[in-house]
Design a protein around this motif. Structure first.
Motif, PDB file in Angstrom:
ATOM      1  N   CYS A  21       0.840  -1.194   0.000  1.00  0.00           N
ATOM      2  CA  CYS A  21       0.000   0.000   0.000  1.00  0.00           C
ATOM      3  C   CYS A  21       0.877   1.247   0.000  1.00  0.00           C
ATOM      4  O   CYS A  21       1.998   1.227   0.507  1.00  0.00           O
ATOM      5  N   THR A  23       1.714   4.709   1.644  1.00  0.00           N
ATOM      6  CA  THR A  23       1.550   5.195   3.006  1.00  0.00           C
ATOM      7  C   THR A  23       2.099   6.614   3.119  1.00  0.00           C
ATOM      8  O   THR A  23       3.201   6.897   2.630  1.00  0.00           O
ATOM      9  N   CYS A  24       1.304   7.499   3.692  1.00  0.00           N
ATOM     10  CA  CYS A  24       1.731   8.887   3.889  1.00  0.00           C
ATOM     11  C   CYS A  24       0.709   9.618   4.751  1.00  0.00           C
ATOM     12  O   CYS A  24      -0.409   9.154   4.960  1.00  0.00           O
ATOM     13  N   CYS A  32       2.470  11.412  -2.087  1.00  0.00           N
ATOM     14  CA  CYS A  32       2.356  10.091  -1.467  1.00  0.00           C
ATOM     15  C   CYS A  32       2.951   9.034  -2.390  1.00  0.00           C
ATOM     16  O   CYS A  32       2.259   8.455  -3.222  1.00  0.00           O
ATOM     17  N   CYS A  38       2.501  -4.451   3.831  1.00  0.00           N
ATOM     18  CA  CYS A  38       1.734  -4.517   5.078  1.00  0.00           C
ATOM     19  C   CYS A  38       2.155  -5.709   5.925  1.00  0.00           C
ATOM     20  O   CYS A  38       2.319  -6.818   5.410  1.00  0.00           O
ATOM     21  N   CYS A  45      -5.717  -1.672   2.321  1.00  0.00           N
ATOM     22  CA  CYS A  45      -5.112  -0.359   2.107  1.00  0.00           C
ATOM     23  C   CYS A  45      -6.207   0.675   2.359  1.00  0.00           C
ATOM     24  O   CYS A  45      -7.356   0.458   1.994  1.00  0.00           O
ATOM     25  N   THR A  55      -4.523  10.708   4.578  1.00  0.00           N
ATOM     26  CA  THR A  55      -3.843   9.599   5.224  1.00  0.00           C
ATOM     27  C   THR A  55      -3.998   8.355   4.366  1.00  0.00           C
ATOM     28  O   THR A  55      -5.099   8.008   3.974  1.00  0.00           O
ATOM     29  N   LYS A  56      -2.870   7.694   4.092  1.00  0.00           N
ATOM     30  CA  LYS A  56      -2.869   6.427   3.353  1.00  0.00           C
ATOM     31  C   LYS A  56      -1.990   5.464   4.121  1.00  0.00           C
ATOM     32  O   LYS A  56      -0.892   5.821   4.539  1.00  0.00           O
ATOM     33  N   SER A  57      -2.482   4.225   4.286  1.00  0.00           N
ATOM     34  CA  SER A  57      -1.719   3.255   5.067  1.00  0.00           C
ATOM     35  C   SER A  57      -2.340   1.875   4.945  1.00  0.00           C
ATOM     36  O   SER A  57      -3.225   1.646   4.134  1.00  0.00           O
ATOM     37  N   CYS A  58      -1.862   0.944   5.798  1.00  0.00           N
ATOM     38  CA  CYS A  58      -2.405  -0.411   5.925  1.00  0.00           C
ATOM     39  C   CYS A  58      -3.213  -0.487   7.215  1.00  0.00           C
ATOM     40  O   CYS A  58      -2.804   0.073   8.233  1.00  0.00           O
TER      41      CYS A  58
END
Length: 100
Positions: A21, A23-24, A32, A38, A45, A55-58
């Motif tokens: 994914c 992430t930022c 990003c 992950c 994701c 927000t981007k992440s796992c």
């Protein structure tokens, strides 16, 4: 026969490597670019925007509640809206094909 063995090895490696994914934590979606594999237990994701913070992440599946957008494919949370540029490109390509 060796080709089948290589294919099986490739498929098993890609399945074992885990979900990837973006992430930022940023205000600008084009910034990003960091990719995270992950860890175990985080199988989605996410992409969420609260005020101006993106927000981007796992996350685990249980964390997928509104306003969080979840997906389960590699790098699926990295799409940036393209706007009318893509539509104009497709239109011009279609017109060229008509006259060629």
């Amino acid at each position: 026969m060796q080709l089948i063995g290589v294919l099986i090895l490739f498929l098993s490696f890609s399945a074992a490597s885990g979900l990837r994914c973006y992430t930022c934590y940023t205000t600008e979606p084009s910034n990003c670019t960091f990719i995270l594999t992950c860890p175990d237990g985080l199988d989605r994701c996410i992409s969420a925007k609260v005020n101006d913070l993106i927000t981007k992440s796992c996350v685990p599946r249980a964390a997928c509640i509104s306003p969080i957008k979840c997906c389960d494919k590699d790098l699926c949370n990295g799409a940036v809206p393209t706007g009318p540029g893509v539509t104009l490109l497709l239109l011009s390509s279609a017109l060229m094909m008509l006259f060629i």
